[in-house]
Motif scaffolding. Structure first.
Motif, mmCIF file in Angstrom:
data_model
loop_
_atom_site.group_PDB
_atom_site.id
_atom_site.type_symbol
_atom_site.label_atom_id
_atom_site.label_comp_id
_atom_site.label_asym_id
_atom_site.label_seq_id
_atom_site.Cartn_x
_atom_site.Cartn_y
_atom_site.Cartn_z
ATOM 1 N N PHE A 50 0.827 -1.212 -0.150
ATOM 2 C CA PHE A 50 0.100 -0.021 -0.134
ATOM 3 C C PHE A 50 0.455 1.091 -0.544
ATOM 4 O O PHE A 50 2.517 1.840 0.868
ATOM 5 C CB PHE A 50 -0.948 -0.025 1.517
ATOM 6 N N GLU A 51 0.580 2.116 -0.651
ATOM 7 C CA GLU A 51 1.128 3.598 -0.489
ATOM 8 C C GLU A 51 0.261 3.877 -1.334
ATOM 9 O O GLU A 51 -0.388 4.486 -2.242
ATOM 10 C CB GLU A 51 2.576 3.953 -1.789
ATOM 11 N N ASP A 52 0.696 5.349 -0.366
ATOM 12 C CA ASP A 52 -0.979 6.809 -0.890
ATOM 13 C C ASP A 52 -0.790 7.019 -2.421
ATOM 14 O O ASP A 52 0.627 8.168 -2.155
ATOM 15 C CB ASP A 52 -0.863 8.072 0.459
ATOM 16 N N GLY A 289 5.111 3.382 1.107
ATOM 17 C CA GLY A 289 6.094 3.756 -0.283
ATOM 18 C C GLY A 289 6.948 2.777 -0.780
ATOM 19 O O GLY A 289 7.612 1.425 0.773
ATOM 20 N N GLY A 290 7.481 2.590 -1.343
ATOM 21 C CA GLY A 290 7.248 3.610 -2.734
ATOM 22 C C GLY A 290 8.018 4.730 -2.884
ATOM 23 O O GLY A 290 8.495 5.013 -1.935
ATOM 24 N N SER A 291 7.253 5.076 -3.845
ATOM 25 C CA SER A 291 8.247 6.500 -3.933
ATOM 26 C C SER A 291 7.692 7.915 -3.071
ATOM 27 O O SER A 291 8.100 9.027 -2.713
ATOM 28 C CB SER A 291 7.676 7.284 -5.467
ATOM 29 N N PHE A 292 6.292 7.388 -3.048
ATOM 30 C CA PHE A 292 5.684 8.093 -1.887
ATOM 31 C C PHE A 292 6.648 8.414 -0.338
ATOM 32 O O PHE A 292 6.554 9.478 -0.086
ATOM 33 C CB PHE A 292 3.830 7.558 -1.551
ATOM 34 N N GLY A 407 14.898 1.757 2.610
ATOM 35 C CA GLY A 407 14.348 2.346 1.084
ATOM 36 C C GLY A 407 13.664 1.749 0.186
ATOM 37 O O GLY A 407 13.114 0.728 -0.225
ATOM 38 N N ASN A 408 13.805 2.444 -1.246
ATOM 39 C CA ASN A 408 12.518 2.281 -2.071
ATOM 40 C C ASN A 408 13.662 2.410 -3.294
ATOM 41 O O ASN A 408 13.492 3.529 -3.508
ATOM 42 C CB ASN A 408 11.459 2.927 -2.029
ATOM 43 N N GLU A 409 13.701 1.337 -3.560
ATOM 44 C CA GLU A 409 14.726 1.208 -5.439
ATOM 45 C C GLU A 409 15.136 2.244 -5.378
ATOM 46 O O GLU A 409 15.624 3.149 -6.445
ATOM 47 C CB GLU A 409 13.232 2.033 -6.600
ATOM 48 N N ASN A 410 16.108 2.674 -4.732
ATOM 49 C CA ASN A 410 17.356 3.357 -4.874
ATOM 50 C C ASN A 410 18.785 2.555 -5.520
ATOM 51 O O ASN A 410 18.300 0.787 -4.537
ATOM 52 C CB ASN A 410 17.532 3.011 -3.024
ATOM 53 N N TYR A 466 9.120 -5.205 -11.322
ATOM 54 C CA TYR A 466 8.659 -5.418 -12.588
ATOM 55 C C TYR A 466 7.346 -4.924 -12.957
ATOM 56 O O TYR A 466 5.765 -4.913 -12.415
ATOM 57 C CB TYR A 466 8.468 -7.299 -12.525
ATOM 58 N N TYR A 467 7.330 -3.962 -14.090
ATOM 59 C CA TYR A 467 6.215 -3.533 -14.580
ATOM 60 C C TYR A 467 5.931 -3.802 -16.303
ATOM 61 O O TYR A 467 6.042 -2.435 -16.773
ATOM 62 C CB TYR A 467 6.379 -1.768 -14.719
ATOM 63 N N PRO A 468 6.371 -4.874 -16.862
ATOM 64 C CA PRO A 468 6.718 -4.776 -18.838
ATOM 65 C C PRO A 468 5.600 -5.319 -19.009
ATOM 66 O O PRO A 468 4.466 -5.253 -18.385
ATOM 67 C CB PRO A 468 7.450 -6.238 -18.597
ATOM 68 N N GLY A 493 8.513 -7.153 -4.794
ATOM 69 C CA GLY A 493 7.762 -6.616 -4.046
ATOM 70 C C GLY A 493 7.086 -5.572 -5.188
ATOM 71 O O GLY A 493 5.940 -4.775 -4.305
ATOM 72 N N GLU A 494 7.219 -5.394 -6.605
ATOM 73 C CA GLU A 494 6.819 -4.709 -6.836
ATOM 74 C C GLU A 494 6.178 -5.387 -8.507
ATOM 75 O O GLU A 494 7.683 -5.176 -8.973
ATOM 76 C CB GLU A 494 6.672 -3.173 -7.155
ATOM 77 N N TYR A 495 4.876 -5.526 -8.529
ATOM 78 C CA TYR A 495 5.236 -5.953 -10.139
ATOM 79 C C TYR A 495 3.527 -5.881 -10.884
ATOM 80 O O TYR A 495 2.925 -5.595 -10.316
ATOM 81 C CB TYR A 495 5.250 -7.630 -10.390
ATOM 82 N N ALA A 542 -2.477 8.520 -11.338
ATOM 83 C CA ALA A 542 -1.060 8.874 -11.866
ATOM 84 C C ALA A 542 -0.392 7.872 -12.248
ATOM 85 O O ALA A 542 0.653 7.877 -12.516
ATOM 86 C CB ALA A 542 -0.445 9.372 -10.373
ATOM 87 N N TRP A 543 -0.611 6.528 -11.775
ATOM 88 C CA TRP A 543 -0.100 5.083 -12.375
ATOM 89 C C TRP A 543 -1.347 4.179 -12.664
ATOM 90 O O TRP A 543 -2.693 4.362 -12.133
ATOM 91 C CB TRP A 543 0.979 5.204 -10.774
ATOM 92 N N ASN A 544 -0.909 3.798 -13.676
ATOM 93 C CA ASN A 544 -1.997 2.967 -14.309
ATOM 94 C C ASN A 544 -1.430 1.420 -14.352
ATOM 95 O O ASN A 544 -0.546 2.014 -15.098
ATOM 96 C CB ASN A 544 -2.963 3.322 -15.392
HETATM 97 O O1 AHR Z 1 3.828 1.488 -7.602
HETATM 98 C C1 AHR Z 1 3.884 2.024 -8.116
HETATM 99 C C2 AHR Z 1 5.703 3.192 -8.310
HETATM 100 O O2 AHR Z 1 6.146 2.464 -8.848
HETATM 101 C C3 AHR Z 1 6.102 3.177 -6.188
HETATM 102 O O3 AHR Z 1 5.487 4.256 -5.860
HETATM 103 C C4 AHR Z 1 7.192 2.963 -7.262
HETATM 104 O O4 AHR Z 1 8.662 2.118 -6.313
HETATM 105 C C5 AHR Z 1 7.715 2.382 -8.556
HETATM 106 O O5 AHR Z 1 8.429 3.376 -9.890
#
Ligand code: AHR
Length: 687
Positions: A50-52, A289-292, A407-410, A466-468, A493-495, A542-544
């Motif tokens: 969960f991230e805002d 988060g996440g970037s939040f 951290g996140n994605e550092n 992963y977001y492909p 952690g995120e896909y 903001a994200w899809n």
């Molecule tokens: O899930 C959306 C964003 O994707 C997250 O905030 C970030 O960690 C990643 O780049």
């Protein structure tokens, strides 16, 4: 045909046999050996993140119903509109002299003049306030512009917000029979109001559904609290503060909360949204988060100590996703949410790296101490400094935080988290070393592969994102079969499927499901995973895509959400050997059918998950080998679509929805046809 079984038993490439694909259906076979068990499936395999983002914390899961309750957003009365009726007029100004407290420097100064009507201000919740995504409308930048309610930029910004609100029908959602708690700080010092101040819940046409009078106001800040019960339901209502008398009033921390929240926590979560999470039975919740959590600059990072205690004292933060977050949903509330979901907390702490600013490695000490204090807040007994604050907040028992991400994605060039692997390592190491020294049982998670030369940092778990497109997931469904087992454990952690996913279609879910069969089969290595992001308010996408779509009164799951639900609620405890023969998809590295089989230790249930990514039914013979149970019954739960582009929507929220049917003809050899574009769980009961 494509076959696979345990990574160690048969090389996949050796088992690929071509098959003609022109028939109406494909045929496939599965051979499952009930006596040959493989890896233990991690109990933590399926969690949530969960991230805002997408207006899903404030305005979403966090049940506060009013936007900009503390008048800190852009220093404008964003979301608050003047109400002028009859001969009365209201003037609004965001003021700063003698504020409620220094963390809450702005408040609303409301001046009512004229006679014969009523005037005041109204708030329509998160109604369309920011339609269109991340970029805010042109906003005043200088202090003078901000404090002058007649400045062109203020007028333009407010007009734009008014216009956006008129395009939406998703105002405050009121339900008859429920009650709503109002709290606000008010004072009426200069030109005091001559008559009562009325707080009401109203329909857009002004019909009053509930109201409460504050007969006279104190001349210094005072908190007022009461409940309102609307006489009718209205999904597009407004919250009004008005008076028929002239005079001035200052307002701050104006809040409207449903009395009924998830687990009925005060300052809690919106029940229907939290129940969508509960249905997933997540093993853990990764937050915030996440970037939040990173922020654009370090001043925008999530600093947990600023998110606990009195709501009026929480400064909030500028959210990297384009709006302000109050942090009313703060560290304590996140831990409580995990407890209420019966999920383990996974706290992601900023390691001193924001998008555009890093802490010098030699100044990282206080940040590391902040991490230790976070763990003490969650786990320390009431005699410790931070444990005492938790107890004071109403939770004397520890929360049992065991998962901590540094951290996140550092150290990953593609991300806002930024920094090189070296820059990340310089900040990660002091965290890792101190955490392991003080709390050896805490499982630490790193965000970049920092064990590759020339770096060699200790790492317990690596968080991969992963977001492909769907086909990438399908072509990489076997990648963990041959992953290095000597390295760290993996947390995906995120896909999510991103390109080609529509606003959350079946194709996306099919790709993710195919990949998940590989995660589960390799759960000795992939010990945790979480789809991302969880929620979207489509007025602020903001994200899809995202797993769950909501507005102020409605919610539905995308096919990806139901895919998560199927995998999570049917997690096996141990993998069973499976040899799968399926048709390759021409001109690709894909196969028509993906599958994994496993067993539950307590019930003995055999669970087969299969994903048909094609338009053809997959007529599959299933052979159960080894020691067969004396009786076998079962059911099939199927998530299927007619077309891969199909999606759910507010008008058709269950177009793509899991359907369960009993299975017949079960035995050591039976046939099951996996529907086109489907994700299926066969659950065979052995008792
Ligand atoms: O899930 C959306 C964003 O994707 C997250 O905030 C970030 O960690 C990643 O780049």
């Amino acid at each position: 045909m494509r076959s696979f079984c345990f990574r160690s038993l048969v090389p996949i490439s050796a088992l690929i046999i071509a098959l003609c694909c022109t028939t109406w259906a494909d045929s496939a076979s599965m051979r499952i050996n009930l006596d040959q068990t493989g890896v233990t499936v991690s109990p933590r395999l399926y969690g949530i993140f969960f991230e805002d983002i997408n207006r899903c914390g404030d305005g979403g899961l966090y049940a506060e119903m009013l936007i900009n309750r503390s008048f800190e957003d852009y220093n404008l009365p964003i979301g608050w509109t003047a109400l002028n009726e009859g001969g009365s007029q209201a003037a609004l100004l965001v003021a700063k002299d003698h504020p409620l407290n220094e963390n809450n420097p702005s408040y609303l100064h409301l001046e009512i003049s004229g006679t014969g009507g009523r005037a005041g201000v109204f708030n329509q919740g998160y109604k369309g306030t920011m339609i269109g995504g991340k970029t805010p409308p042109i906003l005043p930048t200088t202090d003078q512009e901000k404090s002058d309610p007649k400045s062109k930029k203020v007028v333009d910004a407010m007009n734009r917000f008014d216009k956006l609100q008129k395009e939406s029908k998703n105002g405050i959602n009121l339900e008859q029979g429920k009650s709503y708690r109002v709290s606000l700080y008010a004072r009426s010092a200069k030109s005091a109001l001559a008559g009562p101040l009325t707080v009401s819940l109203e329909s857009q046409n002004g019909t009053v559904l509930a109201s409460h009078d504050l007969p006279s106001l104190a001349d210094s800040w005072k908190k007022y609290e009461f409940s309102l019960s609307p006489s009718a339901s209205d999904p597009d209502a407004r919250f009004v503060i008005s008076s028929k008398s002239s005079g001035a009033v200052d307002l701050d921390m104006v809040s409207l909360f449903p009395s009924e929240t998830f687990h009925n926590r005060p300052n809690g979560l919106r029940k229907d949204l939290a129940e969508m999470l509960e249905a997933l039975h997540p093993a853990f919740v990764r937050f915030p988060g996440g970037s939040f959590g990173e922020g654009v600059n370090l001043t925008h990072a999530f600093r947990w100590k600023q998110t606990i205690g009195d709501l009026a004292q929480r400064p909030g933060q500028w959210n990297i996703w384009g709006y302000r977050t109050t942090n009313g949903l703060g560290y304590h509330e996140y831990l409580q949410m995990c407890e209420d979901l019966k999920a383990e907390p996974l706290f992601v702490m900023n390691c001193g790296m924001a998008e555009k600013e890093f802490v010098d490695p030699d100044k990282i000490g206080p940040w590391v101490q902040e991490a230790l204090d976070a763990i003490e807040y969650a786990n320390g007994d009431a005699s410790t400094t931070w444990g005492a604050l938790r107890a004071q907040a109403g939770h004397p028992e520890p929360f049992d935080l065991q998962l901590f991400e540094i951290g996140n994605e550092n150290g990953m060039s593609y991300s806002w988290g930024g920094g090189t692997p070296q820059e990340y390592t310089a900040r990660y190491l002091p965290f890792y070393q101190k955490l392991k020294e003080v709390y050896p049982n805490i499982l630490t998670i790193a965000t970049a592969p920092i064990q590759k030369p020339p770096i060699s940092a200790p790492m317990e778990v690596l968080d991969e994102h992963y977001y492909p497109q769907a086909s990438w997931f399908e072509e990489h469904a076997f990648m963990y079969d041959s992953y290095d087992r000597k390295g760290p454990k993996i947390y995906v952690g995120e896909y999510a499927t991103k390109p080609g996913a529509g606003t959350g279609n079946m194709d996306a879910a099919l790709g993710e499901a195919a990949f998940m069969t590989g995660m589960e089969r390799n759960s000795d290595l992939v010990i945790m995973s979480s789809y991302a992001p969880l929620f979207v308010n489509p007025d602020w996408r903001a994200w899809n895509p995202n797993a769950i779509v909501f507005d102020s009164s409605r919610v539905y799951g995308t096919p990806s959400y139901y895919n998560q639900l199927l995998f999570s609620n049917n997690r096996a405890d141990v993998i069973l050997s499976m040899e799968l023969n399926a048709t390759p998809v021409p001109d690709s590295k894909k196969t028509s059918l993906y599958a994994v089989a496993g067993k539950k230790n307590d019930s003995g249930d055999i669970i087969i998950k299969a994903v048909n990514i094609t338009e053809k039914p997959q007529e599959t013979t299933i052979d159960l080998q080894g020691t067969l149970p004396s009786s076998l019954s079962g059911e099939a739960t199927v998530l299927a679509a007619e077309k891969p582009q199909d999606e759910n929507s507010f008008s058709e929220p269950k177009k793509i929805y899991p359907k369960t049917q009993p299975l017949s003809g079960l035995g050591s050899h039976f046939t099951y046809t996996f529907a086109p574009y489907s994700i299926t769980v066969l659950r065979l009961k052995t008792k």
